[in-house]
Design an enzyme around this catalytic site. Structure first.
Site, PDB file in Angstrom:
ATOM      1  N   TYR A  62     -21.185   3.620  17.853  1.00  0.00           N
ATOM      2  CA  TYR A  62     -21.016   4.161  19.207  1.00  0.00           C
ATOM      3  C   TYR A  62     -22.352   4.595  19.825  1.00  0.00           C
ATOM      4  O   TYR A  62     -22.347   5.323  20.815  1.00  0.00           O
ATOM      5  CB  TYR A  62     -20.119   5.407  19.182  1.00  0.00           C
ATOM      6  CG  TYR A  62     -18.790   5.268  18.492  1.00  0.00           C
ATOM      7  CD1 TYR A  62     -17.785   4.455  19.021  1.00  0.00           C
ATOM      8  CD2 TYR A  62     -18.522   5.970  17.326  1.00  0.00           C
ATOM      9  CE1 TYR A  62     -16.560   4.355  18.395  1.00  0.00           C
ATOM     10  CE2 TYR A  62     -17.294   5.873  16.698  1.00  0.00           C
ATOM     11  CZ  TYR A  62     -16.310   5.071  17.240  1.00  0.00           C
ATOM     12  OH  TYR A  62     -15.095   4.989  16.612  1.00  0.00           O
ATOM     13  N   GLY A  74      -8.786  14.272  23.020  1.00  0.00           N
ATOM     14  CA  GLY A  74      -9.912  13.694  23.735  1.00  0.00           C
ATOM     15  C   GLY A  74     -10.982  14.630  24.227  1.00  0.00           C
ATOM     16  O   GLY A  74     -12.032  14.181  24.705  1.00  0.00           O
ATOM     17  N   TYR A 108     -14.532  11.743  12.541  1.00  0.00           N
ATOM     18  CA  TYR A 108     -14.881  10.321  12.523  1.00  0.00           C
ATOM     19  C   TYR A 108     -16.130  10.070  11.668  1.00  0.00           C
ATOM     20  O   TYR A 108     -16.945   9.202  11.962  1.00  0.00           O
ATOM     21  CB  TYR A 108     -15.029   9.779  13.963  1.00  0.00           C
ATOM     22  CG  TYR A 108     -13.808  10.094  14.803  1.00  0.00           C
ATOM     23  CD1 TYR A 108     -12.613   9.418  14.560  1.00  0.00           C
ATOM     24  CD2 TYR A 108     -13.818  11.103  15.763  1.00  0.00           C
ATOM     25  CE1 TYR A 108     -11.468   9.739  15.286  1.00  0.00           C
ATOM     26  CE2 TYR A 108     -12.675  11.419  16.490  1.00  0.00           C
ATOM     27  CZ  TYR A 108     -11.506  10.734  16.240  1.00  0.00           C
ATOM     28  OH  TYR A 108     -10.369  11.045  16.949  1.00  0.00           O
ATOM     29  N   ARG A 118     -21.073   6.424  13.012  1.00  0.00           N
ATOM     30  CA  ARG A 118     -21.054   6.687  14.455  1.00  0.00           C
ATOM     31  C   ARG A 118     -22.329   6.247  15.187  1.00  0.00           C
ATOM     32  O   ARG A 118     -22.231   5.654  16.254  1.00  0.00           O
ATOM     33  CB  ARG A 118     -20.748   8.166  14.735  1.00  0.00           C
ATOM     34  CG  ARG A 118     -19.369   8.598  14.194  1.00  0.00           C
ATOM     35  CD  ARG A 118     -18.919   9.955  14.702  1.00  0.00           C
ATOM     36  NE  ARG A 118     -18.733   9.934  16.126  1.00  0.00           N
ATOM     37  CZ  ARG A 118     -19.611  10.344  17.013  1.00  0.00           C
ATOM     38  NH1 ARG A 118     -20.731  10.909  16.627  1.00  0.00           N
ATOM     39  NH2 ARG A 118     -19.378  10.237  18.299  1.00  0.00           N
ATOM     40  N   CYS A 140     -28.913  -2.710   4.015  1.00  0.00           N
ATOM     41  CA  CYS A 140     -29.671  -3.874   4.493  1.00  0.00           C
ATOM     42  C   CYS A 140     -29.194  -4.334   5.861  1.00  0.00           C
ATOM     43  O   CYS A 140     -28.651  -5.434   6.009  1.00  0.00           O
ATOM     44  CB  CYS A 140     -29.543  -5.004   3.484  1.00  0.00           C
ATOM     45  SG  CYS A 140     -29.939  -4.438   1.834  1.00  0.00           S
ATOM     46  N   GLU A 164      -3.057  16.762  21.250  1.00  0.00           N
ATOM     47  CA  GLU A 164      -3.457  16.083  20.009  1.00  0.00           C
ATOM     48  C   GLU A 164      -4.969  16.078  19.851  1.00  0.00           C
ATOM     49  O   GLU A 164      -5.588  15.010  19.793  1.00  0.00           O
ATOM     50  CB  GLU A 164      -2.979  14.621  20.046  1.00  0.00           C
ATOM     51  CG  GLU A 164      -1.510  14.414  20.291  1.00  0.00           C
ATOM     52  CD  GLU A 164      -1.170  12.950  20.634  1.00  0.00           C
ATOM     53  OE1 GLU A 164      -2.073  12.165  20.983  1.00  0.00           O
ATOM     54  OE2 GLU A 164       0.009  12.611  20.539  1.00  0.00           O
ATOM     55  N   PRO A 165      -5.598  17.233  19.770  1.00  0.00           N
ATOM     56  CA  PRO A 165      -7.050  17.220  19.603  1.00  0.00           C
ATOM     57  C   PRO A 165      -7.446  16.840  18.174  1.00  0.00           C
ATOM     58  O   PRO A 165      -6.799  17.267  17.212  1.00  0.00           O
ATOM     59  CB  PRO A 165      -7.449  18.676  19.896  1.00  0.00           C
ATOM     60  CG  PRO A 165      -6.236  19.475  19.561  1.00  0.00           C
ATOM     61  CD  PRO A 165      -5.044  18.596  19.785  1.00  0.00           C
ATOM     62  N   GLY A 166      -8.452  16.021  18.047  1.00  0.00           N
ATOM     63  CA  GLY A 166      -8.980  15.676  16.726  1.00  0.00           C
ATOM     64  C   GLY A 166     -10.431  16.101  16.627  1.00  0.00           C
ATOM     65  O   GLY A 166     -10.794  17.035  15.918  1.00  0.00           O
ATOM     66  N   ARG A 167     -11.245  15.430  17.432  1.00  0.00           N
ATOM     67  CA  ARG A 167     -12.696  15.651  17.371  1.00  0.00           C
ATOM     68  C   ARG A 167     -13.065  17.112  17.585  1.00  0.00           C
ATOM     69  O   ARG A 167     -13.906  17.654  16.872  1.00  0.00           O
ATOM     70  CB  ARG A 167     -13.365  14.805  18.459  1.00  0.00           C
ATOM     71  CG  ARG A 167     -14.877  14.789  18.414  1.00  0.00           C
ATOM     72  CD  ARG A 167     -15.453  14.082  19.631  1.00  0.00           C
ATOM     73  NE  ARG A 167     -14.862  12.776  19.842  1.00  0.00           N
ATOM     74  CZ  ARG A 167     -15.329  11.638  19.324  1.00  0.00           C
ATOM     75  NH1 ARG A 167     -16.425  11.657  18.590  1.00  0.00           N
ATOM     76  NH2 ARG A 167     -14.719  10.487  19.547  1.00  0.00           N
TER      77      ARG A 167
HETATM   78  C1  LIG Z   1      -7.708   9.390  18.634  1.00  0.00           C
HETATM   79  C2  LIG Z   1      -6.521   9.980  19.270  1.00  0.00           C
HETATM   80  C3  LIG Z   1      -6.464  11.355  19.489  1.00  0.00           C
HETATM   81  C4  LIG Z   1      -7.584  12.303  19.171  1.00  0.00           C
HETATM   82  O1  LIG Z   1      -8.703  12.107  19.982  1.00  0.00           O
HETATM   83  P1  LIG Z   1      -9.929  13.142  19.866  1.00  0.00           P
HETATM   84  O2  LIG Z   1     -10.927  12.602  20.800  1.00  0.00           O
HETATM   85  O3  LIG Z   1     -10.394  13.113  18.456  1.00  0.00           O
HETATM   86  O4  LIG Z   1      -9.434  14.471  20.274  1.00  0.00           O
HETATM   87  C5  LIG Z   1      -5.302  11.875  20.018  1.00  0.00           C
HETATM   88  N1  LIG Z   1      -4.242  11.087  20.319  1.00  0.00           N
HETATM   89  C6  LIG Z   1      -4.276   9.752  20.127  1.00  0.00           C
HETATM   90  C7  LIG Z   1      -3.084   8.942  20.475  1.00  0.00           C
HETATM   91  C8  LIG Z   1      -5.413   9.150  19.602  1.00  0.00           C
HETATM   92  O5  LIG Z   1      -5.443   7.829  19.427  1.00  0.00           O
END
Ligand SMILES: *Cc1c(COP(=O)(O)O)cnc(C)c1O
Length: 421
Positions: A318, A239, A375, A314, A346, A275-278
């Protein structure tokens, strides 16, 4: 920080000119930087170096196997949210004991797949899921390691579509009911309770909500241990936000985030997962697109690009801002003009930016959307029968197409026509 910089008037991805990739693969396309991916992973890894930890990349942000392999080779685990992601992580060579299974609606089939293939833990989100997990684990003949995702009722102060930690959200169980649900879990024969999970939302630009949530997790750890549960692992979610507009945002650093984790839960002797993604993938990717037309409207000019909302949703979904920069560096002090920057789909929602100040551009010019690595490609679709755009990975002076652009025939031939037609 990223590795997409101007050199001698041209935008590069590491040591490769963007224009060279465009000439070879055509536009639009996504391009990722290996160095940026690794830098971001390493920042997290080092921020937690004082604790026993595993950084599990939330692969839903960008799930190409080449990206997964890059991160896994650096030591990352994976956070998956579907059977498809589990299969993809395994295909990329990630061992089961480095894969965490999150998500609010895991099916029995997905659970079976992970239990037979190997899994680090399930982050369980509800009592009905717990019952299914217990049953399937019994059938497979294993004990499923679990944490329970608690919803700490903390306002993440982010966009409503990506806030997950308030009691009104569908995620996790209310922290007020945690004791009861842990007691239930402990009574189920085929489950092994190992810890607590929390994830409060995405694109957080302030650390305060994390601090509140992790304090609640620390307190809960004490309570649950006193109840006799084994709490040896804390999954603290992802997050952390990224700066989408370079000019005016300064989101928190992974080092500050790591210090916060140490301060709030470091004394508990737990293994820490995040659990970093973004933050790992976001600024490691660009979407590159070509100007098809410059169209003069009544009161504004439109830049019509060959990239569209189906390629990068996005902004439509968002209200997200992406910095958009010309691939040929504008001369210092060059005049800027306002454009509405749109795609060819369109829908009026197919608008990337309104009144965006840009140097004057012409048909054939290339632009790059910054911070499009997370994303982006994963949320793209073939709306308007537009082929999914290629993904390219750069590594120093090399690059490779890691997902090719499908042909129209490949797309169209997936349809099957019933006999009666
Ligand atoms: C989406 C998600 C993440 C990653 O969130 P980011 O904002 O991309 O870091 C981590 N854990 C869970 C359970 C998620 O659903």
């Amino acid at each position: 920080m990223d590795h997409f910089l101007y050199r001698d008037g041209a935008l590069y991805a590491e040591d490769v000119p963007i224009a060279d990739i465009a000439a070879a693969v055509g536009t639009p396309f996504y391009v990722y930087s290996t160095a940026t991916l690794l830098r971001h992973f390493t920042l997290f890894d080092e921020a937690l170096s004082g604790m026993d930890h595993l950084v599990c990349y939330a692969m839903k942000a960008a799930s190409n196997q080449a990206i997964l392999k890059t991160l896994a080779q650096a030591g990352a685990g994976m956070d998956v949210v579907s059977g498809g992601e589990y299969a993809r992580a395994r295909a990329a060579g990630v061992p089961g004991d480095r894969i965490v299974f999150s998500g609010v609606g895991k099916t029995a089939d997905e659970i079976r797949m992970a239990l037979t293939g190997g899994i680090r833990q399930f982050n369980v989100e509800s009592e009905p899921e717990m019952a299914v997990l217990n049953r399937v684990a019994g059938e497979v003949g294993v004990r499923a390691p679990i944490t329970i995702r608690v919803n700490p009722d903390v306002d993440a102060k982010t966009h409503a579509k990506i806030a997950t930690g308030k009691s009104e959200n569908k995620f996790g169980i209310p922290i007020s009911r945690a004791r009861e649900v842990y007691a239930l879990a402990a009574s189920l024969e085929h489950l092994e309770v190992i810890g607590i999970d929390v994830h409060i939302g995405s694109q957080l630009t302030d650390l305060a909500p994390f601090e509140l949530a992790y304090q609640k997790v620390a307190e809960l750890t004490g309570t649950l241990r006193a109840d006799g549960h084994t709490i040896k692992r804390l999954d603290l979610g992802g997050g952390l936000g990224i700066p989408y507009a370079r000019s005016n945002e300064a989101p928190p650093l992974p080092t500050d985030y790591g210090a916060l984790i140490e301060r709030t839960v470091g004394h508990l002797g737990c293994e820490i997962e995040i659990e970093p993604g973004r933050l790992i993938a976001g600024n490691a990717g660009l979407m590159v697109s070509e100007v098809i037309y410059v169209k003069s409207g009544e009161d504004r000019d439109f830049l019509i690009l060959d990239g569209a909302m189906n390629d990068l949703i996005r902004p439509a979904m968002y209200d997200a801002h992406h910095d958009i920069v010309p691939v040929v560096e504008p001369a210092p002090g060059a005049d800027q003009v306002p454009y509405d920057i749109v795609g060819p789909v369109c829908e009026s929602g197919d608008t990337f930016a309104k009144g965006r100040m840009m140097p004057a551009l012409a048909a054939g010019d290339l632009v790059a959307f910054r911070s499009a690595g997370a994303y982006g490609a994963v949320m793209s679709s073939e709306y308007n029968t537009r082929p999914l755009i290629p993904e390219v990975l750069v590594h120093g002076d090399q690059y490779a197409v890691i997902r090719p652009r499908p042909t129209f025939d490949e797309i169209i031939n997936r349809d099957t026509i019933p006999e009666w037609l």
